[in-house]
Structures are given as structure tokens and as C-alpha cells.
Scaffold this active site. Structure first.
Site, PDB file in Angstrom:
ATOM      1  N   CYS A   1       0.851  -1.185   0.000  1.00 19.56           N
ATOM      2  CA  CYS A   1       0.000   0.000   0.000  1.00 19.56           C
ATOM      3  C   CYS A   1       0.891   1.242   0.000  1.00 19.56           C
ATOM      4  O   CYS A   1       2.118   1.151   0.117  1.00 19.56           O
ATOM      5  CB  CYS A   1      -0.940   0.016   1.209  1.00 19.56           C
TER       6      CYS A   1
ATOM      7  N   CYS B   1       3.465   1.750   2.737  1.00 21.68           N
ATOM      8  CA  CYS B   1       4.759   1.073   2.610  1.00 21.68           C
ATOM      9  C   CYS B   1       5.773   2.004   1.947  1.00 21.68           C
ATOM     10  O   CYS B   1       6.952   2.038   2.333  1.00 21.68           O
ATOM     11  CB  CYS B   1       4.609  -0.216   1.800  1.00 21.68           C
TER      12      CYS B   1
ATOM     13  N   ASP C   1      26.704  27.783 -31.459  1.00 18.66           N
ATOM     14  CA  ASP C   1      28.165  27.820 -31.403  1.00 18.66           C
ATOM     15  C   ASP C   1      28.658  27.481 -32.818  1.00 18.66           C
ATOM     16  O   ASP C   1      27.880  26.980 -33.636  1.00 18.66           O
ATOM     17  CB  ASP C   1      28.661  26.798 -30.382  1.00 18.66           C
TER      18      ASP C   1
ATOM     19  N   ASP D   1      28.483  22.133 -28.359  1.00 22.19           N
ATOM     20  CA  ASP D   1      28.985  20.773 -28.147  1.00 22.19           C
ATOM     21  C   ASP D   1      30.257  20.695 -27.313  1.00 22.19           C
ATOM     22  O   ASP D   1      30.812  19.614 -27.138  1.00 22.19           O
ATOM     23  CB  ASP D   1      29.244  20.094 -29.500  1.00 22.19           C
TER      24      ASP D   1
ATOM     25  N   ASP E   1      30.913  25.708 -24.102  1.00 19.37           N
ATOM     26  CA  ASP E   1      29.490  25.991 -24.307  1.00 19.37           C
ATOM     27  C   ASP E   1      28.661  25.707 -23.057  1.00 19.37           C
ATOM     28  O   ASP E   1      27.485  26.066 -23.012  1.00 19.37           O
ATOM     29  CB  ASP E   1      28.939  25.140 -25.467  1.00 19.37           C
TER      30      ASP E   1
END
Length: 814
Positions: A99, A102, A505, A697, A701
Site C-alpha cells: 500500500c 509502505c 556555437d 557541443d 558551451d
């Protein structure tokens, strides 16, 4: 002791020979074993004795062997995800949860264990996520702490989760099948009663048919409808009214009234009660099936990696589980087999099918020294590989986790629906009560007044409100993942749909990230080889594309240098290294000038300049060319046609930035920016009211990615860029960015449609039901149809995505 004495903790009957008596807080308590006695003392000693009042256990006992279980850190290590030295996570499935209390107990007690930072348990799947400090505790200690509470923990695997979902769907199907079969029988009885109502029927026969109807309806209510009754009871105990409460109230009202009418000789409505359960179960079954279809992308990702691997030990090949592999292990992958974990090729070369990871349909040749991802298929020749990451940290495992996290995170637009749903049930209950009072005191029969109130309870549907956003997010994120587009959450999906400015970028984003050295200009008195040898040593400590280009040029010249671990990266500027000759700097003109190096003017045109100095003296310059991506021009044009502004933010020189912006027709550009400058520019745009997406990337950045409303990174970049991004493109292709924004916008559109329908439906149907224009059976049809319509509209989004961006298939050889 009575023959029926039960254990205070587990509720099982206590055999006289096993009785354990303990006195706690002045009360004599009986336990069936020392284990239950210990658990009771742990719970009450932690001040959580309220658990025994809150719990709602429909079953007794504990999982078999729970107190005898032993756990091994070596076995559990393969299931641990390490974030840093002080933070790790482990996923587990907890057996024995009965339940919501728990869940409350586990989260409260485990959070008090030394070293455990947080624990979250999903009640529906019984899956737990535990974040802990590995310097203070271990997985075995965490598992033992859970076991001491009477629950059985198991390491989470995709198979265990699939089995749990299959069991849940099977149970729902059985309950629906039972309800549908018995409801069909009930319809026969109901037709007979309706016919008798209009044409006359013997009272004895009529009563016998009513008794048969009651007998058929009872298992529909209390077996097939048990999940609703249990949910209603739990919602009352937790003081959190739910949809199950409305269903239970409506069904039990119709059923109880029919029993009363059966005894007093009135009209019965057993068919109404049974059909309500049957129709709502049908809706739940459809929703569950749709949800399984929408999240199947996660399972497909995880299933790409094989369960076993060929481990090479002293030239002997042994088959072991992939989860047992550790970094540094040597494995063999034969043609036709998939790579089990992220590896590096040590011996051989082979063509690999990477379409499931990158979306690229054509095979890719991979050679010695290159890294390959788990799940890719070996097409041509046997290769030996060195394991780089454990299975839980492989690329596909991390991507699958991203998708799952995305489906669990709520979109901000959902908060409105959540707030309304929290007051919806009490409000509908009051409307139903008011309906009964109105009709009862306005010369309607008691049956008519009751049925009108039942119609209000049944037709009201917070389910449609609750499903409006999550189903659309599930479908969108699942379909996006098959295209190599990974949103980190529903909130990111929503924000990506609202973006009006995309900042790029340059290096590795708009360009291929595969630069080449076009020219080397050494300082007077130095040779090209000397400057190459000096620069390549420094660049050995960087994964930046420009660093790779300088190392590649050095290798062509026969200059090979090892990795120097003393290299320091200065984000957005360059690299610094100290060796026996002194301080070496490699980077931009500004970087060297800021460190006191006098740099002579160089005519570089649109090429990127990388300067080198030793002990404050200029040594030379590399002129580097990085070609633009083939799809960059088309992608920028598509974004602009979609009404988005574009801007280039780069640390490169203005001449380079201007040339790239001109070629790609980018709206604006800003050059010579440091990482902090990029982040500050984005914040300034946000303060002016714009929603900004940053695409990058690299390490430099990261600040801009985290500052933007949506940070987008392409796989193949640095790990830190992927970690700080909200949107990940697993294939470095800018067309995927256009697809991501299209998916986000369409998802936002579908969510708004779903919410409009959910609100409109309730505004129309509740007054109809209250006015007596909607019978309870038709109310059930409308309620189930409401949820089905929302789910169907979300599934339509999936079809739209697949139709707009069909996934290319790898050509087969005849």
C-alpha cells in the site's frame, strides 16, 4: 493466547510454538518470529509507529526469505551509476509493497540511514531509485536496511520491469474479460425485465430474474471493480480524493439501491452498476496499451545491448553476462553480433550498423583505436575490443534513462490540470449531493433522484485532465527517441515549443568538427616540426576538434607524443602546460596577449588562428579550416521559415564569424566571446522577453547551455556539454534540431487540444447529468470515451511525427 492470535507486524496467525512476546511502551505485543519483532522495534524506534495505523494490507505475511537474505557489493556493483566521488545511484525493485504507506515507510526510514541522500519509490512499479554517498555506505548495506524492514529488494533490470508491466496488464485484461462476460449475461436478464415492464411479467419470475441479476453483478463489482474500490478506500485514508472515489461512490450507490429495491419489490439497476465497471475497465485497458506503445522506445533501446558477452582471458573465450564486464576487459565480437557495452577497438576493423544509435542507415567502417557504442551491430569481421564503460553507464543506457526521466518529469502546463484535479472530486461530490436534493424535493421518485446523482458522479472525469499532458509527452518523447532526439523532460518539450531564438556555437556545431591544419607559420628561427612537436604535446590533453586536427597533422609528420596529464584547459581560450622547458600556451590571440605574450599580426583571412608560445615568447601560429556541415544552410533556412531568429555566438575572430553568418544567412553574429560572455548575452535576451535555445557541443558551451531556456547538445561533443544540456541529438546532424522543434511545437499544440477537450467535456456533461438528461450507463460511456479521446489524440501525434519524418531503413544486400 487465542487460537487466532496474529502477529502485530505481518498479521499472520502465530503457531503456539513460535510465539514471541515483547513488552513495548507498557503493552504486551505478540510476534510470529524474532524478525518481525526486530522490524517493529526499528519502525517504532524511529518515531514512525503511525505506519501501523496508516497501512492498508490486503495480504498478510512477508516475502519468503526476507530476513535471511544476504547481499554482495561485488554483485550489486554493476547496477550502480556513479556521478562523482560522493554521489552514486542504484535502481531496485522492492518486493512486499502492499500500500501507499509502505512507500511512506521506506522513504522515511531509508533517508535516515547514514550515507543515503534520497530515496524515491514508484508505487505502480515498486521501482526505487536510491541516491547515496559511496564513501559512507554501500549498496549491500542499503539492501540490508530494506530487508530489515521486511521488504525484499532486487536489483532493477529491464526484464523485471517488463514482467511487472505484463502482470499488471494481464490482471487488467482478466478483470475486464470477467466483467464483459458477466455483463453480457446481465444484459439478457435486463432485457427480460424491460420487456416485462412494458408487456407484463409474473411477479415470481420477475423476482427470480432480479436475483439472478444480483448474483451476476456481485463478482463484477467486487472482483472486476476491486481496483477502484481499493483505490477509493486508500484515497479516503490518505485524505486525497481521487477518480476511483467517484467511480466507487457511483457504482456502490447504484448497487446498494438495487439490493434495497430487490428486497422491497422496486426496480433494480444492476445493469447500470456492472456496465459502469465494464466500460471504465475498457478505457483503462486502452490507456495501458497506449502507454505501453508510447514507452516501448525505452525497451527497444535497452534490448539493443545483448545480455551476454564473449570475454577473452589468456586467449580463451568465455561467455559471461554483459553486466559483469568492467573497464579494461578484452572481449570478442563476431559478425552478426551486437556490441554489449561501450568499447574501443583494439584489433581489427569492421563495418558496423549504427542506425539504431545515430539514425544513419548506411554501415560505417570502424578501425583500430576508434570508440564504438553498445548496441551497434557488427556486419563484416571479428574484432577485439577493450571495455570502456560498464553496462549501466553505456551510451544507450544513459539515453534510455534520459527518455524515462523525460516521461516522468511534468510540463509546467500540467500544473493547471493538477491544481484543478485536486479540488475536482470534492466539488463533483457536492454537485452530486445537490442534484439528489434538488430532484428528491421536486416531486421526482427516489430512484430517479438517485440515478441523476449517480450520473453526475460517473460522468465527471478528472482522468481526461490528468491524461492531457502526460500522454502527449509519452508519445512525443518515445517517437523522438527513435529519431535520435532526446528531451530531458516534459518541461523541456514545452519550453522547446515556445522558443523564438536559436543561438549556435560554431566549431563542431555549424561546422563538421573535423578541422584540418591548412598552414603553419613558425616564428623566425623555428621549423614547422618544432612548433608541431610543442603544440601536439599540449593538445594531447584536449578532446576539442582543433586539438585533434593538430595531433593528426603531427602524426602525418611522424611526430608522436604521449598524453600529458599536466595540461590545463582554459574554457573559451586555450590550453596551458608546464614542462621542463617552462610554460607553454596554445590558444587564441587574446589568450596569449592576456598572459603577456606579444603576438605579431598575421593575415589569416577566414581561417581560424591557433597561437603557440613558450615562456612568454611567441613560437608560431596554425591556420585551421573547419568546413561547414552539409545540412547547416538548409537547417538554418528551415528554422527561419518557422519564424525563429538565429544568431551565431563564437569565440573565434570577427572575420570568421562574419563569413559563416554570411554563407548560412544567419540573422546576427557575435565574435570573440568567452564562455561567460555567451551566457551573459543569453541572459540579456531572456530579460527582454525572448525564449532562447543554445546549440553547442564543447566545454566552453556549458555555461551558455545551462543559462539558455533550452540547451541543446549533439552527441560526439564533450560529456560536460551533454550533462548540462536539456535536449540531446544522438546524431550530429542539424536536421534533427529542426525535427525537435517541430515535435515540441506539435506536442504543445496537442496538449492544448487535450486540455480544451477535458475542460469542455466537463462543462457540458456535468450539467446534462445533473438535469437528468444523461442516464448512468451513457454517463459511463461518455466518461470512458473522454479518456480514450485524449489518448487517441496523443497517439495521433505519434502518427504525425512518423509521417513527417519517416525513419530511413538500412538497405539490404540481395
Amino acid at each position: 493466547m487465542s487460537l487466532h492470535d496474529t502477529c502485530v507486524h505481518c498479521k499472520l496467525p502465530i503457531p503456539p510454538a513460535d510465539l514471541v512476546i515483547d513488552e513495548i511502551d507498557g503493552k504486551e505485543l505478540h510476534f510470529c518470529c524474532r524478525g518481525c519483532q526486530g522490524v517493529y522495534r526499528i519502525i517504532t524506534g524511529a518515531g514512525l509507529g503511525n505506519f501501523y495505523k496508516r497501512r492498508d494490507w490486503t495480504e498478510q505475511g512477508m516475502p519468503a526469505g526476507v530476513f535471511e537474505a544476504e547481499f554482495d557489493d561485488k554483485v550489486l556493483a554493476s547496477h550502480v551509476t556513479t556521478h562523482n566521488e560522493t554521489t552514486s545511484e542504484i535502481s531496485l525493485v522492492v518486493e512486499g509493497i502492499r500500500c501507499a504507506s509502505c512507500i511512506w515507510l521506506l522513504e522515511k526510514l531509508l533517508s535516515k540511514e547514514p550515507g543515503v541522500e534520497a530515496m524515491q519509490v514508484n508505487y505502480a512499479t515498486h521501482r526505487a531509485q536510491v541516491r547515496f554517498n559511496p564513501q559512507e555506505t554501500s549498496p549491500a548495506q542499503i539492501f540490508a536496511a530494506i530487508s530489515r524492514l521486511g521488504y525484499q529488494p532486487h536489483p532493477f533490470t529491464a526484464g523485471a520491469a517488463q514482467q511487472a508491466a505484463a502482470r499488471e496488464q494481464r490482471s487488467l485484461l482478466i478483470r475486464f474479460g470477467t466483467a464483459a462476460f458477466l455483463s453480457l449475461q446481465l444484459m439478457g436478464f435486463s432485457f427480460a425485465l424491460y420487456g416485462g415492464y412494458f408487456h407484463g411479467i409474473d411477479p415470481t419470475v420477475r423476482q427470480m430474474i432480479q436475483y439472478f441479476a444480483a448474483a451476476v453483478t456481485t463478482p463484477v463489482i467486487f472482483y472486476s471493480g476491486w481496483p477502484f474500490l481499493r483505490g477509493a478506500w486508500r484515497s479516503l485514508k490518505n485524505r486525497a480524493p481521487s477518480m476511483d472515489l467517484l467511480i466507487a461512490m457511483g457504482v456502490l450507490t447504484a448497487y446498494s439501491y438495487s439490493l434495497y429495491a430487490l428486497i422491497t419489490g422496486g426496480e433494480v439497476y444492476f445493469d447500470t452498476a456492472a456496465m459502469i465497471i465494464t466500460l471504465i475497465l475498457l478505457g483503462r485497458l486502452f490507456e495501458g496499451s497506449a502507454r505501453h506503445r508510447s514507452i516501448s522506445g525505452i525497451d527497444k533501446l535497452l534490448q539493443l545491448a545483448p545480455d551476454t558477452a564473449n570475454l577473452i582471458i589468456a586467449e580463451e573465450v568465455r561467455t559471461i553476462t554483459s553486466a559483469s564486464l568492467t573497464p579494461g576487459d578484452l572481449i570478442l565480437v563476431r559478425p552478426g553480433e551486437r556490441i554489449p557495452v561501450d568499447c574501443q577497438i583494439r584489433d581489427g576493423l569492421a563495418e558496423l550498423d549504427e542506425s539504431t544509435i545515430t539514425g544513419e542507415p548506411l554501415p560505417v567502417l570502424r578501425i583500430q583505436g576508434e570508440s564504438v557504442s553498445a548496441g551497434t551491430l557488427n556486419l563484416s569481421a571479428s574484432i577485439r575490443l577493450i571495455v570502456e564503460r560498464v553496462a549501466t553507464e553505456s551510451f544507450i543506457a544513459r539515453m534510455a534513462q534520459l527518455v524515462e526521466d523525460a516521461q516522468n518529469r511534468k510540463a509546467p502546463i500540467q500544473s493547471l490540470a493538477d491544481r484543478i484535479a485536486s479540488i475536482f472530486v470534492p466539488l463533483v461530490t457536492l454537485i452530486a449531493l445537490g442534484t439528489w436534493v434538488f430532484w428528491f424535493f421536486n416531486n421526482a421518485s427516489s430512484a430517479e433522484a438517485l440515478l441523476n446523482a449517480v450520473s453526475v458522479l460517473i460522468v465527471a472525469c478528472p482522468c481526461a485532465l490528468g491524461l492531457a499532458t502526460p500522454t502527449a509527452v509519452l508519445v512525443a518523447s518515445g517517437n523522438a527517441s527513435t529519431r535520435g532526439i532526446l528531451f530531458r523532460g516534459g518541461d523541456i518539450l514545452e519550453m522547446a515549443g515556445r522558443v523564438d531564438l536559436v543561438a549556435f556555437d560554431k566549431t563542431g556545431t555549424l561546422t563538421l568538427g573535423k578541422p584540418t591544419v591548412e598552414q603553419i607559420i613558425p616564428a623566425p628561427g623555428l621549423s614547422e616540426d618544432e612548433i608541431l612537436r610543442l603544440a601536439s604535446r599540449v593538445e594531447s590533453g584536449s578532446s576539442h576538434p582543433i586539438a585533434r586536427s593538430i595531433r593528426a597533422r603531427a602524426n602525418l609528420a611522424g611526430i608522436h607524443t604521449g598524453v600529458d596529464e599536466s595540461v590545463e584547459t582554459v574554457p573559451g581560450c586555450g590550453l596551458r602546460m608546464f614542462d621542463s622547458k617552462g610554460e607553454v600556451l596554445v590558444g587564441s590571440r587574446n589568450f596569449l596577449s592576456e598572459n603577456g605574450v606579444v603576438v605579431p599580426p598575421v593575415s589569416a583571412g577566414a581561417l581560424t588562428e591557433v597561437y603557440v608560445s613558450l615562456n612568454g615568447v611567441w613560437q608560431g601560429v596554425f591556420l585551421i579550416h573547419d568546413p561547414l556541415r552539409d545540412e547547416a544552410n538548409q537547417a538554418v533556412t528551415r528554422l527561419q521559415h518557422a519564424g525563429l531568429q538565429t544568431v551565431l555566438l563564437t569565440g573565434d575572430r570577427p572575420e570568421v564569424a562574419k563569413q559563416v553568418s554570411t554563407v548560412l544567412a544567419i540573422t546576427n553574429y557575435h565574435a570573440s566571446l568567452s564562455p561567460a560572455d555567451k551566457a551573459a548575452w543569453i541572459v540579456a535576451r531572456q530579460q527582454s522577453g525572448q525564449k532562447v535555445m543554445m546549440v553547442g557541443d564543447g566545454i566552453n558551451d556549458a555555461p551558455a547551455l545551462s543559462s539558455a531556456d533550452v540547451g541543446c547538445a549533439m552527441a560526439g561533443g564533450t560529456d560536460i556539454a551533454l550533462e548540462t544540456s536539456d535536449l540531446v541529438l544522438t546524431k550530429p546532424n542539424l536536421d534533427r534540431l529542426c525535427e525537435a522543434i517541430f515535435i515540441a511545437r506539435k506536442t504543445l499544440q496537442v496538449v492544448k487540444q487535450n486540455l480544451f477537450w477535458a475542460f469542455a467535456y466537463n462543462f457540458v456533461t456535468i450539467p446534462l447529468a445533473a438535469s437528468g438528461k444523461l442516464a448512468p450507463v451513457w454517463a459511463a460511456v461518455a466518461m470512458a470515451s473522454s479518456s480514450i479521446l485524449v489518448v487517441s489524440n496523443s497517439l495521433r501525434l505519434g502518427r504525425l511525427i512518423r509521417r513527417s519524418f519517416p525513419v530511413a531503413k538500412r538497405p539490404t544486400n540481395n
